[in-house]
Design a protein around this motif. Structure first.
Motif, PDB file in Angstrom:
ATOM      1  N   GLY A  80     -85.308 -46.645  88.309  1.00  7.93           N
ATOM      2  CA  GLY A  80     -84.730 -45.182  88.634  1.00  7.93           C
ATOM      3  C   GLY A  80     -84.890 -43.962  87.996  1.00  7.93           C
ATOM      4  N   ASP A  81     -84.618 -42.483  88.425  1.00  5.00           N
ATOM      5  CA  ASP A  81     -84.793 -41.980  87.691  1.00  5.00           C
ATOM      6  C   ASP A  81     -83.250 -41.833  86.428  1.00  5.00           C
ATOM      7  OD1 ASP A  81     -87.422 -41.290  88.005  1.00  5.00           O
ATOM      8  OD2 ASP A  81     -86.321 -39.817  89.415  1.00  5.00           O
ATOM      9  N   TRP A  82     -83.737 -41.189  85.005  1.00  9.26           N
ATOM     10  CA  TRP A  82     -82.284 -40.653  84.352  1.00  9.26           C
ATOM     11  C   TRP A  82     -82.842 -40.155  83.564  1.00  9.26           C
ATOM     12  CZ3 TRP A  82     -78.077 -43.923  84.741  1.00  9.26           C
ATOM     13  CH2 TRP A  82     -78.759 -45.848  85.357  1.00  9.26           C
ATOM     14  N   LYS A  83     -81.907 -38.707  83.893  1.00 13.03           N
ATOM     15  CA  LYS A  83     -81.725 -37.562  82.741  1.00 13.03           C
ATOM     16  C   LYS A  83     -81.415 -37.452  81.962  1.00 13.03           C
ATOM     17  CE  LYS A  83     -83.911 -35.908  86.841  1.00 13.03           C
ATOM     18  NZ  LYS A  83     -83.633 -35.126  88.304  1.00 13.03           N
ATOM     19  N   GLY A  84     -81.258 -36.764  80.947  1.00 12.80           N
ATOM     20  CA  GLY A  84     -80.524 -36.571  79.376  1.00 12.80           C
ATOM     21  C   GLY A  84     -80.757 -35.325  78.904  1.00 12.80           C
ATOM     22  N   VAL A  85     -79.958 -34.806  77.695  1.00 11.57           N
ATOM     23  CA  VAL A  85     -80.595 -33.605  76.966  1.00 11.57           C
ATOM     24  C   VAL A  85     -80.240 -34.032  75.055  1.00 11.57           C
ATOM     25  CG1 VAL A  85     -79.952 -31.807  76.066  1.00 11.57           C
ATOM     26  CG2 VAL A  85     -79.351 -31.882  78.575  1.00 11.57           C
ATOM     27  N   LEU A  86     -80.805 -33.694  75.175  1.00 10.48           N
ATOM     28  CA  LEU A  86     -81.060 -34.677  72.608  1.00 10.48           C
ATOM     29  C   LEU A  86     -80.881 -33.060  72.628  1.00 10.48           C
ATOM     30  CD1 LEU A  86     -85.066 -36.292  72.300  1.00 10.48           C
ATOM     31  CD2 LEU A  86     -82.315 -36.798  72.327  1.00 10.48           C
ATOM     32  N   VAL A 115     -86.472 -37.048  80.754  1.00  5.73           N
ATOM     33  CA  VAL A 115     -86.281 -38.091  82.246  1.00  5.73           C
ATOM     34  C   VAL A 115     -86.944 -39.642  81.531  1.00  5.73           C
ATOM     35  CG1 VAL A 115     -87.236 -37.688  84.357  1.00  5.73           C
ATOM     36  CG2 VAL A 115     -86.488 -35.768  83.198  1.00  5.73           C
ATOM     37  N   LEU A 116     -85.880 -40.429  81.687  1.00  8.12           N
ATOM     38  CA  LEU A 116     -86.687 -41.769  81.960  1.00  8.12           C
ATOM     39  C   LEU A 116     -87.382 -42.089  82.919  1.00  8.12           C
ATOM     40  CD1 LEU A 116     -84.756 -43.409  79.005  1.00  8.12           C
ATOM     41  CD2 LEU A 116     -87.309 -42.628  79.308  1.00  8.12           C
ATOM     42  N   SER A 167     -90.707 -34.851  78.782  1.00  5.81           N
ATOM     43  CA  SER A 167     -90.119 -34.135  78.450  1.00  5.81           C
ATOM     44  C   SER A 167     -90.074 -32.087  79.312  1.00  5.81           C
ATOM     45  CB  SER A 167     -90.320 -33.954  76.498  1.00  5.81           C
ATOM     46  OG  SER A 167     -89.716 -32.996  75.940  1.00  5.81           O
ATOM     47  N   PRO A 168     -89.992 -32.190  79.853  1.00 10.42           N
ATOM     48  CA  PRO A 168     -89.918 -30.995  80.046  1.00 10.42           C
ATOM     49  C   PRO A 168     -90.143 -30.300  79.753  1.00 10.42           C
ATOM     50  CG  PRO A 168     -88.711 -31.972  81.689  1.00 10.42           C
ATOM     51  CD  PRO A 168     -88.873 -32.456  80.163  1.00 10.42           C
ATOM     52  N   ASP A 169     -89.387 -29.262  78.463  1.00  6.03           N
ATOM     53  CA  ASP A 169     -89.167 -28.762  78.058  1.00  6.03           C
ATOM     54  C   ASP A 169     -90.680 -28.230  77.132  1.00  6.03           C
ATOM     55  OD1 ASP A 169     -86.892 -27.513  79.325  1.00  6.03           O
ATOM     56  OD2 ASP A 169     -86.000 -28.511  77.772  1.00  6.03           O
ATOM     57  N   GLN A 170     -91.451 -29.271  76.939  1.00  5.42           N
ATOM     58  CA  GLN A 170     -92.405 -29.224  76.060  1.00  5.42           C
ATOM     59  C   GLN A 170     -93.930 -30.014  76.843  1.00  5.42           C
ATOM     60  OE1 GLN A 170     -91.147 -32.384  72.822  1.00  5.42           O
ATOM     61  NE2 GLN A 170     -90.867 -31.283  71.501  1.00  5.42           N
ATOM     62  N   GLN A 171     -93.736 -29.952  77.970  1.00  5.09           N
ATOM     63  CA  GLN A 171     -94.639 -29.691  79.037  1.00  5.09           C
ATOM     64  C   GLN A 171     -95.250 -30.852  78.543  1.00  5.09           C
ATOM     65  OE1 GLN A 171     -95.466 -27.496  81.522  1.00  5.09           O
ATOM     66  NE2 GLN A 171     -93.114 -27.370  80.802  1.00  5.09           N
ATOM     67  N   ALA A 172     -94.467 -32.226  78.382  1.00  7.73           N
ATOM     68  CA  ALA A 172     -95.039 -33.439  78.457  1.00  7.73           C
ATOM     69  C   ALA A 172     -94.253 -34.455  79.682  1.00  7.73           C
ATOM     70  CB  ALA A 172     -94.439 -34.142  77.168  1.00  7.73           C
ATOM     71  N   PHE A 173     -95.103 -35.076  80.448  1.00  9.08           N
ATOM     72  CA  PHE A 173     -95.166 -35.983  80.975  1.00  9.08           C
ATOM     73  C   PHE A 173     -95.728 -37.041  81.523  1.00  9.08           C
ATOM     74  CE2 PHE A 173     -94.468 -31.293  82.105  1.00  9.08           C
ATOM     75  CZ  PHE A 173     -93.088 -31.796  82.723  1.00  9.08           C
TER      76      PHE A 173
END
Length: 114
Positions: free
Chosen positions: A24-30, A40-41, A56-62
């Protein structure tokens, strides 16, 4: 005989209910100096075990592909060799992964939730 069969079926059904599922999808904050980055993993089951991608949504990397993904004895390990990223965390009974994110010699705690 029917009673024993029922008990065995009930036992195995309850085992699968309580089994830990990492898919599934796992979310966290570095939390790094002077900023916080959402991570998001996405973990999927494959014929050979598990596979994962990272966002890494904040870095626009998906869709960054993990080089390796393992899940054994409640421990998730993910590596992205091209970015020198390693993550190792333990899935608890509350469906929270508590672990450490490592990149280029730096280690940061990272808690992941569904």
């Amino acid at each position: 005989m029917k009673k024993n069969t029922f008990l065995l079926l009930f036992f195995f059904a309850s085992l699968s209910t309580f089994a830990q599922d990492i898919v599934g999808d796992w979310k966290g904050v570095l939390k790094v100096p002077n900023m916080e980055l959402n991570v998001v993993l996405h973990v999927v089951k494959t014929d050979n075990g598990f596979s994962a991608t990272m966002d890494s949504p904040d870095q626009q990397a998906f869709g960054i592909p993990a080089t390796s993904t393992t899940f054994e004895n409640s421990t998730l390990k993910i590596a992205v060799e091209s970015l020198t990223i390693e993550y190792e965390g333990v899935l608890d009974k509350n469906q929270v992964i508590t672990g450490t994110y490592k990149q280029m010699g730096q280690s940061v705690p990272l808690i992941l939730k569904r």
